[in-house]
Design a protein around this motif. Structure first.
Motif, PDB file in Angstrom:
ATOM      1  N   SER A 179     -36.124  65.354  13.402  1.00  0.00           N
ATOM      2  CA  SER A 179     -35.197  66.419  13.792  1.00  0.00           C
ATOM      3  C   SER A 179     -35.633  67.759  13.180  1.00  0.00           C
ATOM      4  O   SER A 179     -36.677  68.295  13.541  1.00  0.00           O
ATOM      5  CB  SER A 179     -33.776  66.027  13.372  1.00  0.00           C
ATOM      6  OG  SER A 179     -32.811  66.815  14.017  1.00  0.00           O
ATOM      7  N   ASP A 201     -37.474  62.375  17.450  1.00  0.00           N
ATOM      8  CA  ASP A 201     -36.261  62.753  18.175  1.00  0.00           C
ATOM      9  C   ASP A 201     -35.992  64.258  18.130  1.00  0.00           C
ATOM     10  O   ASP A 201     -34.870  64.709  17.888  1.00  0.00           O
ATOM     11  CB  ASP A 201     -35.045  61.977  17.674  1.00  0.00           C
ATOM     12  CG  ASP A 201     -34.061  61.710  18.811  1.00  0.00           C
ATOM     13  OD1 ASP A 201     -34.436  61.005  19.767  1.00  0.00           O
ATOM     14  OD2 ASP A 201     -32.921  62.216  18.765  1.00  0.00           O
ATOM     15  N   ALA A 238     -25.718  68.927  21.781  1.00  0.00           N
ATOM     16  CA  ALA A 238     -26.166  68.434  20.481  1.00  0.00           C
ATOM     17  C   ALA A 238     -25.833  69.432  19.379  1.00  0.00           C
ATOM     18  O   ALA A 238     -25.422  69.042  18.278  1.00  0.00           O
ATOM     19  CB  ALA A 238     -27.667  68.162  20.513  1.00  0.00           C
ATOM     20  N   ARG A 247     -38.324  59.119  20.798  1.00  0.00           N
ATOM     21  CA  ARG A 247     -36.955  59.416  21.232  1.00  0.00           C
ATOM     22  C   ARG A 247     -36.076  58.195  21.083  1.00  0.00           C
ATOM     23  O   ARG A 247     -36.462  57.088  21.465  1.00  0.00           O
ATOM     24  CB  ARG A 247     -36.925  59.869  22.701  1.00  0.00           C
ATOM     25  CG  ARG A 247     -35.510  60.124  23.211  1.00  0.00           C
ATOM     26  CD  ARG A 247     -35.470  60.585  24.665  1.00  0.00           C
ATOM     27  NE  ARG A 247     -34.100  60.893  25.021  1.00  0.00           N
ATOM     28  CZ  ARG A 247     -33.252  60.040  25.626  1.00  0.00           C
ATOM     29  NH1 ARG A 247     -33.694  58.826  25.983  1.00  0.00           N
ATOM     30  NH2 ARG A 247     -32.016  60.385  25.874  1.00  0.00           N
ATOM     31  N   SER A 278     -30.285  59.282  22.628  1.00  0.00           N
ATOM     32  CA  SER A 278     -30.220  60.569  21.932  1.00  0.00           C
ATOM     33  C   SER A 278     -29.621  61.656  22.809  1.00  0.00           C
ATOM     34  O   SER A 278     -29.921  61.757  24.008  1.00  0.00           O
ATOM     35  CB  SER A 278     -31.625  60.998  21.491  1.00  0.00           C
ATOM     36  OG  SER A 278     -31.609  62.290  20.930  1.00  0.00           O
ATOM     37  N   LEU A 280     -30.057  64.787  21.591  1.00  0.00           N
ATOM     38  CA  LEU A 280     -30.812  65.956  21.135  1.00  0.00           C
ATOM     39  C   LEU A 280     -32.163  66.072  21.823  1.00  0.00           C
ATOM     40  O   LEU A 280     -32.571  67.171  22.203  1.00  0.00           O
ATOM     41  CB  LEU A 280     -30.977  65.898  19.610  1.00  0.00           C
ATOM     42  CG  LEU A 280     -31.431  67.199  18.964  1.00  0.00           C
ATOM     43  CD1 LEU A 280     -30.726  67.433  17.623  1.00  0.00           C
ATOM     44  CD2 LEU A 280     -32.946  67.232  18.754  1.00  0.00           C
ATOM     45  N   HIS A 330     -29.624  59.688  18.022  1.00  0.00           N
ATOM     46  CA  HIS A 330     -30.311  60.670  17.172  1.00  0.00           C
ATOM     47  C   HIS A 330     -30.014  60.370  15.711  1.00  0.00           C
ATOM     48  O   HIS A 330     -28.895  60.465  15.272  1.00  0.00           O
ATOM     49  CB  HIS A 330     -29.830  62.084  17.502  1.00  0.00           C
ATOM     50  CG  HIS A 330     -30.517  63.139  16.687  1.00  0.00           C
ATOM     51  ND1 HIS A 330     -31.817  63.508  16.932  1.00  0.00           N
ATOM     52  CD2 HIS A 330     -30.106  63.868  15.628  1.00  0.00           C
ATOM     53  CE1 HIS A 330     -32.169  64.448  16.065  1.00  0.00           C
ATOM     54  NE2 HIS A 330     -31.145  64.676  15.265  1.00  0.00           N
ATOM     55  N   ALA A 331     -30.999  59.960  14.990  1.00  0.00           N
ATOM     56  CA  ALA A 331     -32.406  59.807  15.364  1.00  0.00           C
ATOM     57  C   ALA A 331     -32.856  58.443  14.849  1.00  0.00           C
ATOM     58  O   ALA A 331     -32.252  57.910  13.913  1.00  0.00           O
ATOM     59  CB  ALA A 331     -33.248  60.902  14.714  1.00  0.00           C
TER      60      ALA A 331
END
Length: 281
Positions: free
Chosen positions: A107, A131, A140, A232, A236, A238, A263-264
């Motif tokens: 992230s 992710d 997100a 990913r 998710s 995001l 996530h994540a």
């Protein structure tokens, strides 16, 4: 495992950046260090499982706590909690290593990795984006703002773990031992008694200061030319499927999707660790 610290200059003051280091100081012959950078409210101990596995292969692994997290110093002004500041602090660690590195970023840690890899003369050989990609959707951002709205206090470590199981449920089906590990390294003594999460609550201020809106990092992404593994979580919010597909169309980009995870991906599961280790080998 050993602890490391360095001092970095920011504005008119020096601050300490802390990290956890695994494996031999020089790594195995021919190998280069791996730098693992965590997500928004997390810390470097999230990577213990991955770091142990890589260290067993002879890799040197460094897992820093971003400013305001874990054992790194808090910053005096909430406005200082921003990716350029994080990259500036991490640049001191890269300068100490003084050579090529592999980068694993979850992230926010992936955003920092893209920023470094986009810079002229950067040291990154391979980049793992866990992710995160060139577009962070508005939904997100709104979710992140919502969970940063509170600064809870906890009576004990069991309460911390219960909170993490709820807030970070998208990490996937972690074992009790893994949740306990995250809780242990996510808690610190609160000044008024009890426990609090191991990050400066002020880091939420710049994130919550504006209405949620999508974040477009495509200009940064276009400057990244190193081999990339984009991971990913299949659920998710995001890193969206269409963003991952667009990333996969780029030469040198490998993608992987982890089922039943949002996530994540925590990168604690043996298959996830093997995925990252295989890419970095």
């Amino acid at each position: 495992m050993q602890a490391g610290r360095l001092r970095y200059l920011l504005g008119a003051a020096f601050y300490q950046l802390a990290w956890t280091e695994w494996g031999p100081a020089d790594g195995a012959p021919g190998d280069i260090p791996v730098v693992c950078v965590h997500g928004l409210t997390r810390n470097g101990r999230d990577f213990d499982a991955l770091a142990q596995a890589l260290a067993a292969q002879g890799r040197r692994v460094l897992c820093p706590d971003l400013p305001g997290r874990g054992l790194s110093d808090w910053l005096p002004d909430p406005a200082m909690y921003a990716p350029p500041v994080y990259v500036g602090a991490l640049a001191h660690l890269l300068a100490r290593l003084d050579g090529p590195v592999d980068w694993v970023g979850t992230s926010l840690g992936g955003i920092c990795g893209m920023m470094v890899a986009a810079a002229t003369g950067h040291p990154i050989r391979r980049l793992v984006l866990n992710d995160v990609g060139p577009l962070v959707p508005q939904a997100a951002i709104a979710r992140i703002q919502a969970y940063l709205a509170e600064t809870p206090r906890f009576a004990d470590l069991a309460a911390v773990e219960a909170h993490l199981r709820q807030v970070h449920a998208p990490f996937g089906q972690l074992t009790d031992a893994q949740w306990g590990h995250l809780a242990h390294h996510s808690a610190r003594a609160a000044p008024e008694g009890g426990l609090m999460l191991h990050f400066d609550p002020a880091l939420a201020v710049p994130i919550r200061a504006r209405p949620p809106e999508p974040v477009d990092l495509s200009a940064l992404w276009e400057l990244v030319s190193v081999p990339v593994l984009a991971i990913r979580g299949a659920e998710s919010d995001l890193l969206l499927p269409e963003t991952l597909a667009a990333m996969a169309a780029r030469p040198g980009v490998r993608v992987a999707e982890i089922p039943a995870v949002g996530h994540a991906p925590a990168l604690m599961d043996a298959s996830q660790v093997a995925l990252v280790a295989g890419f970095l080998d």
